[in-house]
Write a protein that holds these residues in place. Structure first.
Motif, mmCIF file in Angstrom:
data_model
loop_
_atom_site.group_PDB
_atom_site.id
_atom_site.type_symbol
_atom_site.label_atom_id
_atom_site.label_comp_id
_atom_site.label_asym_id
_atom_site.label_seq_id
_atom_site.Cartn_x
_atom_site.Cartn_y
_atom_site.Cartn_z
ATOM 1 N N GLY A 42 0.780 -1.225 0.000
ATOM 2 C CA GLY A 42 0.000 0.000 0.000
ATOM 3 C C GLY A 42 0.816 1.280 0.000
ATOM 4 O O GLY A 42 0.766 2.059 -0.956
ATOM 5 N N LEU A 43 1.558 1.526 1.043
ATOM 6 C CA LEU A 43 2.292 2.786 1.167
ATOM 7 C C LEU A 43 3.387 2.943 0.108
ATOM 8 O O LEU A 43 3.478 4.018 -0.499
ATOM 9 C CB LEU A 43 2.867 2.941 2.572
ATOM 10 C CG LEU A 43 3.541 4.266 2.866
ATOM 11 C CD1 LEU A 43 2.555 5.420 2.721
ATOM 12 C CD2 LEU A 43 4.151 4.253 4.249
ATOM 13 N N TYR A 58 -3.637 7.270 4.286
ATOM 14 C CA TYR A 58 -3.397 5.841 4.501
ATOM 15 C C TYR A 58 -2.702 5.611 5.847
ATOM 16 O O TYR A 58 -3.092 4.727 6.616
ATOM 17 C CB TYR A 58 -2.551 5.285 3.352
ATOM 18 C CG TYR A 58 -2.072 3.882 3.568
ATOM 19 C CD1 TYR A 58 -2.890 2.793 3.304
ATOM 20 C CD2 TYR A 58 -0.785 3.631 4.036
ATOM 21 C CE1 TYR A 58 -2.452 1.497 3.498
ATOM 22 C CE2 TYR A 58 -0.335 2.341 4.237
ATOM 23 C CZ TYR A 58 -1.175 1.282 3.964
ATOM 24 O OH TYR A 58 -0.732 -0.002 4.167
ATOM 25 N N LEU A 59 -1.663 6.407 6.134
ATOM 26 C CA LEU A 59 -0.959 6.266 7.414
ATOM 27 C C LEU A 59 -1.867 6.581 8.594
ATOM 28 O O LEU A 59 -1.816 5.900 9.627
ATOM 29 C CB LEU A 59 0.280 7.162 7.432
ATOM 30 C CG LEU A 59 1.448 6.692 6.573
ATOM 31 C CD1 LEU A 59 2.538 7.755 6.555
ATOM 32 C CD2 LEU A 59 1.983 5.378 7.085
ATOM 33 N N ALA A 60 -2.712 7.586 8.444
ATOM 34 C CA ALA A 60 -3.645 7.923 9.527
ATOM 35 C C ALA A 60 -4.653 6.795 9.737
ATOM 36 O O ALA A 60 -4.985 6.459 10.889
ATOM 37 C CB ALA A 60 -4.356 9.231 9.202
ATOM 38 N N ALA A 61 -5.130 6.202 8.659
ATOM 39 C CA ALA A 61 -6.078 5.091 8.780
ATOM 40 C C ALA A 61 -5.422 3.884 9.442
ATOM 41 O O ALA A 61 -6.038 3.219 10.287
ATOM 42 C CB ALA A 61 -6.631 4.718 7.404
ATOM 43 N N MET A 62 -4.180 3.596 9.070
ATOM 44 C CA MET A 62 -3.484 2.462 9.689
ATOM 45 C C MET A 62 -3.219 2.746 11.177
ATOM 46 O O MET A 62 -3.364 1.843 12.009
ATOM 47 C CB MET A 62 -2.174 2.171 8.957
ATOM 48 C CG MET A 62 -2.376 1.554 7.582
ATOM 49 S SD MET A 62 -3.287 0.013 7.618
ATOM 50 C CE MET A 62 -2.055 -1.098 8.220
ATOM 51 N N ALA A 63 -2.829 3.962 11.517
ATOM 52 C CA ALA A 63 -2.596 4.304 12.921
ATOM 53 C C ALA A 63 -3.898 4.229 13.713
ATOM 54 O O ALA A 63 -3.913 3.720 14.844
ATOM 55 C CB ALA A 63 -1.997 5.707 13.022
ATOM 56 N N LEU A 84 -9.733 -2.108 -0.289
ATOM 57 C CA LEU A 84 -10.268 -0.819 -0.716
ATOM 58 C C LEU A 84 -9.232 -0.043 -1.519
ATOM 59 O O LEU A 84 -9.547 0.542 -2.559
ATOM 60 C CB LEU A 84 -10.705 -0.027 0.515
ATOM 61 C CG LEU A 84 -11.483 1.247 0.276
ATOM 62 C CD1 LEU A 84 -12.835 0.930 -0.323
ATOM 63 C CD2 LEU A 84 -11.653 1.994 1.582
ATOM 64 N N LEU A 85 -7.993 -0.062 -1.064
ATOM 65 C CA LEU A 85 -6.920 0.616 -1.792
ATOM 66 C C LEU A 85 -6.691 -0.041 -3.147
ATOM 67 O O LEU A 85 -6.503 0.652 -4.156
ATOM 68 C CB LEU A 85 -5.629 0.603 -0.964
ATOM 69 C CG LEU A 85 -4.436 1.331 -1.572
ATOM 70 C CD1 LEU A 85 -4.753 2.797 -1.795
ATOM 71 C CD2 LEU A 85 -3.229 1.181 -0.684
#
Length: 125
Positions: A42-43, A58-63, A84-85
């Motif tokens: 993903g990232l 993406y990082l905020a969603a994972m955190a 989703l990504l």
């Protein structure tokens, strides 16, 4: 056959703000497909396509997922986020191109990206 969307560069400037060279004036083709690399990585995929805003989201969603989800739900929710990504990765590329001033010229149906670019250039002339 694969469907590609054709995106024309902004008028007068290359994407990095330099004077436009013939290579920088080529249209960008974005395929309509599931992005397996975006699903698996993903990232790095987001960063490879310079999708900075999407990378932060993406990082905020994972955190958020790691901080608030119970242990038993982290794997299914992480898989759902990556699915989703994968399904929306090419749409994110289209939106980023539009934010940068690229114009969508329309779709092209072709099996090979080189043939799709050739067809897009023929239609443009």
């Amino acid at each position: 056959m694969r469907i590609w969307t054709v995106h024309l560069p902004p008028e007068g400037l290359a994407p990095e703000g330099r004077a436009a060279t013939p290579e920088a004036r080529l249209p960008v083709l974005v395929p309509e497909r599931f992005a397996w690399l975006a699903f698996l990585l993903g990232l790095p995929w987001l960063l490879a396509y310079r999708l900075w805003l999407e990378s932060v989201i993406y990082l905020a969603a994972m955190a958020f997922l790691l901080a608030l989800a119970p242990d038993w739900a982290r794997v299914p929710l992480g898989l759902a986020l990556h699915l989703l990504l994968g399904f929306h990765a090419e749409d994110l590329r289209r939106a980023a191109l539009a934010r940068r001033g690229w114009r969508q010229a329309g779709p092209v149906a072709e099996s090979d990206p080189d043939l799709a670019l050739l067809r897009a250039l023929e239609a443009r002339a």
